[in-house]
Write a protein that holds these residues in place. Structure first.
Motif, mmCIF file in Angstrom:
data_model
loop_
_atom_site.group_PDB
_atom_site.id
_atom_site.type_symbol
_atom_site.label_atom_id
_atom_site.label_comp_id
_atom_site.label_asym_id
_atom_site.label_seq_id
_atom_site.Cartn_x
_atom_site.Cartn_y
_atom_site.Cartn_z
ATOM 1 N N ASP A 106 16.322 -29.459 64.642
ATOM 2 C CA ASP A 106 15.177 -29.570 65.582
ATOM 3 C C ASP A 106 15.371 -28.580 66.377
ATOM 4 O OD1 ASP A 106 14.548 -31.614 63.819
ATOM 5 O OD2 ASP A 106 14.500 -33.191 65.482
ATOM 6 N N VAL A 107 14.466 -27.968 66.862
ATOM 7 C CA VAL A 107 14.123 -26.965 67.865
ATOM 8 C C VAL A 107 14.002 -27.463 69.267
ATOM 9 C CG1 VAL A 107 12.895 -24.775 68.669
ATOM 10 C CG2 VAL A 107 13.084 -25.297 66.220
ATOM 11 N N VAL A 108 15.127 -26.981 70.293
ATOM 12 C CA VAL A 108 14.768 -27.657 71.572
ATOM 13 C C VAL A 108 13.907 -26.453 72.280
ATOM 14 C CG1 VAL A 108 16.046 -28.262 73.709
ATOM 15 C CG2 VAL A 108 16.853 -28.678 71.343
ATOM 16 N N LEU A 109 12.942 -26.664 72.831
ATOM 17 C CA LEU A 109 12.201 -25.703 73.845
ATOM 18 C C LEU A 109 11.990 -26.493 75.208
ATOM 19 C CD1 LEU A 109 10.168 -26.691 70.975
ATOM 20 C CD2 LEU A 109 8.528 -25.119 72.015
ATOM 21 N N GLY A 148 -1.520 -30.843 71.614
ATOM 22 C CA GLY A 148 -1.488 -29.464 71.974
ATOM 23 C C GLY A 148 -0.541 -28.527 71.519
ATOM 24 N N LEU A 149 0.745 -29.071 71.525
ATOM 25 C CA LEU A 149 1.918 -28.396 71.027
ATOM 26 C C LEU A 149 1.697 -27.979 69.412
ATOM 27 C CD1 LEU A 149 4.542 -26.971 70.860
ATOM 28 C CD2 LEU A 149 5.579 -29.317 71.205
ATOM 29 N N PRO A 150 1.431 -29.295 68.616
ATOM 30 C CA PRO A 150 1.414 -28.954 67.049
ATOM 31 C C PRO A 150 0.152 -28.302 66.813
ATOM 32 C CG PRO A 150 1.341 -31.443 67.775
ATOM 33 C CD PRO A 150 1.769 -30.633 69.005
ATOM 34 N N ALA A 151 -0.920 -28.597 67.368
ATOM 35 C CA ALA A 151 -2.063 -27.665 67.170
ATOM 36 C C ALA A 151 -1.924 -26.320 67.270
ATOM 37 C CB ALA A 151 -3.428 -28.164 68.073
ATOM 38 N N ILE A 152 -1.389 -25.782 68.367
ATOM 39 C CA ILE A 152 -0.863 -24.479 68.559
ATOM 40 C C ILE A 152 0.228 -24.020 67.642
ATOM 41 C CG2 ILE A 152 0.113 -22.705 70.243
ATOM 42 C CD1 ILE A 152 -3.002 -23.184 70.807
ATOM 43 N N TRP A 153 0.978 -24.804 67.541
ATOM 44 C CA TRP A 153 1.984 -24.153 66.499
ATOM 45 C C TRP A 153 1.697 -24.058 64.975
ATOM 46 C CZ3 TRP A 153 5.702 -21.541 65.218
ATOM 47 C CH2 TRP A 153 6.518 -21.640 64.167
ATOM 48 N N THR A 154 0.762 -25.024 64.631
ATOM 49 C CA THR A 154 0.079 -24.913 63.437
ATOM 50 C C THR A 154 -0.433 -23.483 63.169
ATOM 51 O OG1 THR A 154 -0.195 -27.332 63.097
ATOM 52 C CG2 THR A 154 -1.322 -26.074 61.668
ATOM 53 N N GLU A 155 -1.415 -23.291 64.094
ATOM 54 C CA GLU A 155 -2.065 -21.889 64.014
ATOM 55 C C GLU A 155 -1.156 -20.580 64.299
ATOM 56 O OE1 GLU A 155 -5.704 -19.803 63.103
ATOM 57 O OE2 GLU A 155 -5.052 -21.786 62.886
ATOM 58 N N ALA A 156 -0.379 -20.763 65.335
ATOM 59 C CA ALA A 156 0.747 -19.856 65.461
ATOM 60 C C ALA A 156 1.436 -19.406 64.519
ATOM 61 C CB ALA A 156 1.499 -19.969 66.733
ATOM 62 N N HIS A 209 3.352 -15.881 64.447
ATOM 63 C CA HIS A 209 4.069 -16.090 65.666
ATOM 64 C C HIS A 209 5.326 -17.032 65.616
ATOM 65 C CE1 HIS A 209 1.068 -13.670 68.226
ATOM 66 N NE2 HIS A 209 0.112 -14.148 67.411
ATOM 67 N N ASP A 210 6.085 -17.131 66.443
ATOM 68 C CA ASP A 210 7.354 -18.179 66.269
ATOM 69 C C ASP A 210 7.162 -19.020 67.616
ATOM 70 O OD1 ASP A 210 8.444 -16.571 68.544
ATOM 71 O OD2 ASP A 210 9.731 -15.366 67.108
ATOM 72 N N LEU A 211 8.082 -19.887 67.920
ATOM 73 C CA LEU A 211 8.064 -20.820 68.583
ATOM 74 C C LEU A 211 8.466 -20.121 70.038
ATOM 75 C CD1 LEU A 211 9.481 -24.001 66.778
ATOM 76 C CD2 LEU A 211 7.272 -23.683 68.207
ATOM 77 N N THR A 212 9.333 -19.052 70.126
ATOM 78 C CA THR A 212 9.565 -18.289 71.248
ATOM 79 C C THR A 212 8.182 -17.965 71.935
ATOM 80 O OG1 THR A 212 11.332 -17.522 70.466
ATOM 81 C CG2 THR A 212 10.853 -16.119 72.434
ATOM 82 N N ASP A 257 10.605 -31.006 65.496
ATOM 83 C CA ASP A 257 10.839 -30.631 64.169
ATOM 84 C C ASP A 257 9.662 -29.782 63.331
ATOM 85 O OD1 ASP A 257 11.125 -30.664 61.431
ATOM 86 O OD2 ASP A 257 11.306 -32.674 61.212
ATOM 87 N N PRO A 258 9.884 -28.609 63.631
ATOM 88 C CA PRO A 258 8.738 -27.561 63.512
ATOM 89 C C PRO A 258 8.246 -27.795 62.118
ATOM 90 C CG PRO A 258 10.619 -26.358 63.405
ATOM 91 C CD PRO A 258 11.129 -27.838 63.813
#
Length: 444
Positions: free
Chosen positions: A52-55, A336-344, A349-352, A386-387
Motif C-alpha cells: 500500500d502507498v503511504v502518502l 476526493g482522493l479516489p475520485a482524483i486518483w481515478t482520473e489522474a 499522472h502518478d500518486l506523487t 491501496d491504489p
C-alpha cells in the motif's frame, strides 16, 4: 530519540520521490525516513502496510462545516469523520454557512469551542471579509485565522454579503498591510445578471446562467487589484479554463496569486449531468469535458496549484429538482482522493502528483509548515492507500451527515486503508476512533 512507531511500506511518497522506506515516528512527529529494511528501534512498534502507498495526510483548505447554526447540514463531528475516512488529516473551515459566520474574534471563539470536542482531524479556520468588518480583519489575523474569504457575487446566505470592487480594494489593502491572504469566490455579479436566469430542471439552462465570462472577468479584476496593492490573493474553485492564460501571465509577472480547483470540476462533466440531478449543482458550475481537459493541463503545468474539496453540503430537501432554486454545493470530503486518483491515473499522472496537489500545495498555501510532506520534523500524518483496489460509491457508506453525492454509483480506484494523525491510527478500513484532532492557528 524515543521512537515509538515505525511505519513501513514498499511505496512511500517523499519530497524526493516514491521509495521503499520505514518512517520512524517520535512524539507525533516524523523522526526520520529510513531505508526500508532499517532495524526497528528497541521499544518501537512496527506497522508494515506491505505494498500500500503511504502518502502525506491530505490537507483540505476548503470545507464548509456549517457548525454551529446549520449543523443539520453537516457539523464538525461528521465532517471530520468523513475527512479521516478519506485520508484527510487537516482541514480549514470556511467562514460562512455557520451561524455566526467567522467575521469577528468573538465568532471565531464560538466556532472553536464547538469544534474542539468534535474534531477527528486537525482543524483550522478562515476568517471572512465583509463590507462592514474591515476593523475586524487585523484582530482575526492576530487571533490565528489563516486568511480571509470574500465573495464578489452573492454568497447565497444573507449574513455573508459580497464585496464590490471598492470594498474589495479596501479589504485587500488592509490585509496586505499585515501580510495576510485573501481567498476569493471570483464570479462577476454584472456578468451573472446579464446571463439568462430561469427556473428549470435542465442542466444546460443552469450552465448558461453561470457563464465562463463571469469567472474570467472577476479573476481579471482581482489580478489588477492584487497587482496594484501588492496583495496576496487566492482564486477559489476555478472552473473556467478560459482564465488559465490570465493567471499564468500574472504569475509570470510576479503577481502574488495562487489557484485551486476541485474534484468535481476535474472528474465530472456537464455532459453527464441528468436533468433535475441537483446533487451536481455548484457555483461556479461543472463545465464541459473539453474545459476539463484544459483544467488538467493547468494542473500539469503549475498554473493551478492545488486540489481541495469545496465540500458544501445541505439537507436533502434543499436539493430540489429546479437548478435555479436548489442549494449549490457538492459533498466530496470522503471521496476526493479516489475520485482524483481515478482520473489522474487515466491521464498519466502518478500518486506523487496527487500528493503534491492535495497535500503539499494546500499546506503551503495556508502556511501549515508542519503538514504536507513525509520528511523529518513534520507531523506524522499519513494516508495509506491501496491504489489498485476499486469500489463503487454507495451513499450509505459515507460519513457525511447528509449522504447526497454526485458520485453515487461511480466505480473509483483507490481505497484508503488507514489514516494516521500524529502517529496514531484514526481510521482503519472504515473504522474510526474517537476524536483526537487539534485546533490549529496560523503560525502555531
Amino acid at each position: 530519540m524515543d521512537v515509538n512507531l515505525v511505519l513501513r511500506s514498499t511505496r512511500v511518497i517523499t519530497p524526493e520521490g516514491t521509495r521503499a522506506a520505514s518512517i520512524a515516528v517520535s512524539g507525533g512527529k516524523i523522526a526520520a525516513v529510513l531505508p526500508y529494511d532499517a532495524e526497528v528501534p528497541a521499544g518501537a512498534r512496527l506497522e508494515d502496510v506491505g505494498d500500500d502507498v503511504v502518502l502525506p495526510g491530505l490537507v483540505d483548505t476548503h470545507v464548509h462545516v456549517n457548525d454551529p447554526g446549520r449543523t443539520e447540514w453537516e457539523g464538525f463531528w461528521t465532517a471530520t469523520r468523513a475527512a479521516a475516512a478519506g485520508g484527510i488529516t487537516t482541514l480549514l473551515d470556511m467562514p460562512l454557512n455557520s451561524l455566526p459566520p467567522t467575521t469577528t474574534v468573538e465568532n471565531l471563539r464560538i466556532k472553536q469551542d464547538v469544534a474542539r470536542p468534535k474534531a477527528h482531524i486537525d482543524t483550522g479556520f478562515w476568517g471572512g471579509a465583509l463590507p462592514d468588518n474591515v476593523k475586524d480583519l487585523r484582530p482575526l489575523h492576530d487571533a490565528g485565522v489563516f486568511g480571509f474569504k470574500c465573495f464578489l457575487s452573492p454568497s447565497g446566505v444573507e449574513e455573508f454579503p459580497q464585496l464590490d470592487q471598492d470594498q474589495l480594494a479596501t479589504s485587500l489593502a488592509e490585509i496586505a498591510g499585515f501580510g495576510g491572504l485573501m481567498i476569493v469566490h471570483a464570479e462577476d455579479p454584472h456578468e451573472l445578471d446579464a446571463a439568462p436566469q430561469k427556473s428549470s430542471p435542465k442542466y444546460t439552462d443552469f450552465l448558461a446562467s453561470r457563464p465562463r465570462v463571469a469567472e474570467n472577468t472577476a479573476i481579471e479584476n482581482l489580478i489588477n487589484q492584487a497587482r496594484r496593492l501588492s496583495a496576496r490573493v487566492h482564486v477559489l474553485h476555478l472552473s473556467s479554463s478560459d482564465a488559465l492564460p490570465l493567471i499564468a501571465a500574472a504569475k509570470a509577472e510576479g503577481v502574488k496569486i495562487t489557484v485551486e480547483s476541485c474534484p468535481h470540476f476535474l472528474t465530472l462533466t456537464a455532459e453527464e449531468v441528468p436533468d433535475g440531478a441537483t446533487e451536481f449543482k455548484c457555483c461556479p458550475p461543472i463545465r464541459e469535458a473539453a474545459n476539463q481537459d484544459l483544467l488538467w493541463q493547468g494542473l500539469a503545468d503549475g498554473t493551478i496549484d492545488c486540489i481541495v474539496s469545496d465540500h458544501s453540503p445541505s439537507t436533502a430537501d434543499l436539493k430540489t429538482p429546479d437548478f435555479a432554486s436548489a442549494w449549490g454545493g457538492i459533498s466530496s470530503l470522503q471521496l476526493g482522493l479516489p475520485a482524483i486518483w481515478t482520473e489522474a491515473r487515466r491521464r498519466g499522472h502518478d500518486l506523487t502528483d496527487v500528493a503534491r496537489w492535495m497535500s503539499t500545495a494546500p499546506a503551503r498555501l495556508a502556511g501549515l509548515h508542519q503538514k504536507g510532506a513525509i520528511e523529518a520534523g513534520r507531523d506524522a500524518d499519513f494516508a495509506v492507500l491501496d491504489p489498485d483496489a476499486t469500489f463503487t460509491v454507495d451513499p450509505a457508506d459515507l460519513e457525511h451527515r447528509n449522504r447526497i453525492t454526485a458520485y453515487a454509483g461511480k466505480t473509483l480506484h483507490g481505497v484508503v486503508t488507514s489514516t494516521w494523525l500524529r502517529g496514531e491510527r484514526i481510521a482503519d478500513h472504515g473504522t474510526l476512533t474517537e476524536p483526537t484532532g487539534r485546533l490549529l492557528e496560523r503560525n502555531n
